[in-house]
Design a protein around this motif. Structure first.
Motif, PDB file in Angstrom:
ATOM      1  N   VAL A 198      36.585  47.171  36.426  1.00 50.09           N
ATOM      2  CA  VAL A 198      36.061  46.555  38.195  1.00 50.09           C
ATOM      3  C   VAL A 198      36.394  45.051  37.501  1.00 50.09           C
ATOM      4  CG1 VAL A 198      34.296  45.531  39.388  1.00 50.09           C
ATOM      5  CG2 VAL A 198      34.497  47.699  38.971  1.00 50.09           C
ATOM      6  N   ILE A 199      36.174  44.992  36.479  1.00 51.65           N
ATOM      7  CA  ILE A 199      36.853  43.386  35.973  1.00 51.65           C
ATOM      8  C   ILE A 199      38.517  43.021  35.898  1.00 51.65           C
ATOM      9  CG2 ILE A 199      36.478  41.754  34.094  1.00 51.65           C
ATOM     10  CD1 ILE A 199      33.214  42.488  33.418  1.00 51.65           C
ATOM     11  N   LEU A 200      38.498  44.017  35.099  1.00 51.39           N
ATOM     12  CA  LEU A 200      39.766  44.109  35.191  1.00 51.39           C
ATOM     13  C   LEU A 200      40.945  44.244  36.348  1.00 51.39           C
ATOM     14  CD1 LEU A 200      40.544  46.791  32.152  1.00 51.39           C
ATOM     15  CD2 LEU A 200      40.704  43.939  32.415  1.00 51.39           C
ATOM     16  N   HIS A 201      39.939  44.643  37.830  1.00 54.62           N
ATOM     17  CA  HIS A 201      40.959  44.663  38.680  1.00 54.62           C
ATOM     18  C   HIS A 201      41.132  43.074  39.537  1.00 54.62           C
ATOM     19  CE1 HIS A 201      42.455  47.045  41.890  1.00 54.62           C
ATOM     20  NE2 HIS A 201      42.142  46.492  42.192  1.00 54.62           N
ATOM     21  N   ILE A 202      39.571  42.826  38.978  1.00 56.69           N
ATOM     22  CA  ILE A 202      39.231  41.577  40.420  1.00 56.69           C
ATOM     23  C   ILE A 202      40.182  40.219  39.557  1.00 56.69           C
ATOM     24  CG2 ILE A 202      37.861  39.999  41.138  1.00 56.69           C
ATOM     25  CD1 ILE A 202      35.336  41.945  41.079  1.00 56.69           C
ATOM     26  N   TRP A 203      40.230  40.303  38.167  1.00 52.63           N
ATOM     27  CA  TRP A 203      40.668  39.309  37.228  1.00 52.63           C
ATOM     28  C   TRP A 203      42.299  39.256  37.465  1.00 52.63           C
ATOM     29  CZ3 TRP A 203      39.631  34.502  35.567  1.00 52.63           C
ATOM     30  CH2 TRP A 203      40.384  34.126  34.568  1.00 52.63           C
ATOM     31  N   SER A 204      43.004  40.709  37.617  1.00 52.57           N
ATOM     32  CA  SER A 204      44.435  40.427  37.723  1.00 52.57           C
ATOM     33  C   SER A 204      44.561  40.845  39.590  1.00 52.57           C
ATOM     34  CB  SER A 204      45.028  41.886  37.240  1.00 52.57           C
ATOM     35  OG  SER A 204      43.727  43.411  38.357  1.00 52.57           O
ATOM     36  N   SER A 205      43.359  40.549  39.903  1.00 57.79           N
ATOM     37  CA  SER A 205      43.872  40.209  41.440  1.00 57.79           C
ATOM     38  C   SER A 205      43.548  38.679  41.880  1.00 57.79           C
ATOM     39  CB  SER A 205      42.384  41.081  42.646  1.00 57.79           C
ATOM     40  OG  SER A 205      41.588  40.362  42.799  1.00 57.79           O
ATOM     41  N   ILE A 206      43.063  38.243  40.763  1.00 62.65           N
ATOM     42  CA  ILE A 206      42.829  36.683  41.009  1.00 62.65           C
ATOM     43  C   ILE A 206      44.591  36.440  40.454  1.00 62.65           C
ATOM     44  CG2 ILE A 206      41.742  34.533  39.904  1.00 62.65           C
ATOM     45  CD1 ILE A 206      39.230  35.784  40.768  1.00 62.65           C
ATOM     46  N   GLN A 207      44.331  36.424  39.054  1.00 63.24           N
ATOM     47  CA  GLN A 207      45.538  36.049  38.923  1.00 63.24           C
ATOM     48  C   GLN A 207      46.999  35.881  39.450  1.00 63.24           C
ATOM     49  OE1 GLN A 207      46.358  34.459  35.274  1.00 63.24           O
ATOM     50  NE2 GLN A 207      43.971  33.787  35.802  1.00 63.24           N
ATOM     51  N   LEU A 208      47.492  37.038  40.199  1.00 65.29           N
ATOM     52  CA  LEU A 208      48.496  37.732  40.860  1.00 65.29           C
ATOM     53  C   LEU A 208      48.126  36.218  42.214  1.00 65.29           C
ATOM     54  CD1 LEU A 208      48.554  41.148  40.990  1.00 65.29           C
ATOM     55  CD2 LEU A 208      49.833  39.717  40.338  1.00 65.29           C
ATOM     56  N   ALA A 209      46.778  35.998  43.061  1.00 66.91           N
ATOM     57  CA  ALA A 209      47.127  35.340  43.521  1.00 66.91           C
ATOM     58  C   ALA A 209      47.098  33.906  43.517  1.00 66.91           C
ATOM     59  CB  ALA A 209      45.330  35.052  44.664  1.00 66.91           C
ATOM     60  N   VAL A 210      47.055  33.538  42.278  1.00 64.72           N
ATOM     61  CA  VAL A 210      46.790  32.109  41.692  1.00 64.72           C
ATOM     62  C   VAL A 210      48.614  32.009  41.164  1.00 64.72           C
ATOM     63  CG1 VAL A 210      47.059  31.099  39.548  1.00 64.72           C
ATOM     64  CG2 VAL A 210      44.867  31.888  40.438  1.00 64.72           C
ATOM     65  N   VAL A 211      49.129  33.222  40.978  1.00 61.38           N
ATOM     66  CA  VAL A 211      50.385  32.954  40.564  1.00 61.38           C
ATOM     67  C   VAL A 211      51.269  33.259  41.592  1.00 61.38           C
ATOM     68  CG1 VAL A 211      52.679  34.409  40.005  1.00 61.38           C
ATOM     69  CG2 VAL A 211      51.143  34.744  38.640  1.00 61.38           C
ATOM     70  N   LYS A 212      50.496  34.045  42.802  1.00 61.12           N
ATOM     71  CA  LYS A 212      51.787  33.809  44.696  1.00 61.12           C
ATOM     72  C   LYS A 212      51.260  32.015  45.643  1.00 61.12           C
ATOM     73  CE  LYS A 212      51.675  36.496  49.062  1.00 61.12           C
ATOM     74  NZ  LYS A 212      50.922  36.946  49.666  1.00 61.12           N
ATOM     75  N   SER A 213      50.105  31.342  44.832  1.00 63.11           N
ATOM     76  CA  SER A 213      50.018  30.205  45.520  1.00 63.11           C
ATOM     77  C   SER A 213      50.389  29.169  44.430  1.00 63.11           C
ATOM     78  CB  SER A 213      48.817  30.290  45.144  1.00 63.11           C
ATOM     79  OG  SER A 213      48.228  28.626  46.057  1.00 63.11           O
ATOM     80  N   GLU A 214      51.115  28.965  42.973  1.00 59.56           N
ATOM     81  CA  GLU A 214      52.041  28.247  42.419  1.00 59.56           C
ATOM     82  C   GLU A 214      53.456  29.035  43.611  1.00 59.56           C
ATOM     83  OE1 GLU A 214      50.892  29.349  38.987  1.00 59.56           O
ATOM     84  OE2 GLU A 214      49.399  27.974  37.930  1.00 59.56           O
TER      85      GLU A 214
END
Length: 235
Positions: free
Chosen positions: A85-101
């Motif tokens: 769960v932690i890895l799934h949430i953390w990776s999704s947040i990281q991908l959202a940041v990458v997309k935003s940047e």
């Protein structure tokens, strides 16, 4: 001494490679997909256990007792799920940041061409599902969800919980979002994990839709049956 240095060097090198892989978009997607597979497997197994409620209180309560009597199995599963769960949430947040940047300024007018509703609601459904899981644990594991609870009677807890219309409605909505999330996740996993092939991709995606639909119907069958009086309410 030389052997130890080599081993340490290999360990350091392996850790460095893993970190560099995580730093890439592909690495984040791979972690998200792999953790998603673990969580999807748990969802399927959890459904099979829950459906035993249709077999009556003795069978369902016996199933619950059997799980609690195997801490050597239960705790490794819980830890694996927590890490996933932690890895799934953390990776999704990281991908959202990458997309935003990658696109700090949004489109003046956006129009979805090939994306599905499930894919467009992935980031919205995730937090809602997380809130549902917290409440679900409060209600059926810790007994602080606002409905009658008796630790020795999981069957009764489920019945009493789903007799409350707003609880059943919240559960059904959460399952709909979960299965939309699952549908898109399983479809995306085909490409992320390198399973994409013109001959098989369409079939695998259709299988993902079928699996998500069956899981949705399986989960909501319980609150619907309770509210309809199909599952006995008198123990």
């Amino acid at each position: 001494m030389v052997a130890i240095i080599k081993v340490n060097g290999m360990t350091s090198s392996t850790a460095g490679i893993a970190l560099r892989f995580w730093d890439t978009t592909l690495g984040k997607k791979a972690v998200m997909a792999a953790s998603g597979v673990v969580l999807a497997g748990f969802v399927a197994g959890h459904l099979l256990g829950n459906l035993q409620i249709f077999l009556g209180p003795e069978r369902f309560n016996g199933y619950a007792r059997a799980l609690k009597s195997l801490p050597e199995l239960l705790w490794p599963v819980r830890i694996t799920l927590l890490v996933s769960v932690i890895l799934h949430i953390w990776s999704s947040i990281q991908l959202a940041v990458v997309k935003s940047e990658a696109r700090p300024v949004g489109y003046v007018r956006s129009k979805s061409i090939s994306s599905s509703y499930a894919s467009r609601t992935m980031y919205m459904s995730g937090p809602i599902i997380a809130l549902f899981i917290i409440y679900h644990l409060m209600q059926f594991t810790f007994g602080v969800g606002g409905t009658p609870y008796l630790e020795s009677d999981p069957y009764g807890n489920v019945i009493h919980g789903f007799q409350v219309p707003r609880v059943s409605l919240f559960y059904i909505i959460a399952m709909a979002l979960l299965c939309l999330h699952l549908r898109h996740g399983l479809s995306s996993m085909v490409q992320t994990l390198g399973l994409h092939h013109p001959r098989y991709t369409a079939r695998l995606k259709a299988l993902a839709v079928l699996a998500a639909t069956l899981i949705f119907l399986g989960f909501i069958s319980i609150p619907v049956a309770v509210m309809a009086g199909v599952i006995p309410t008198i123990l």
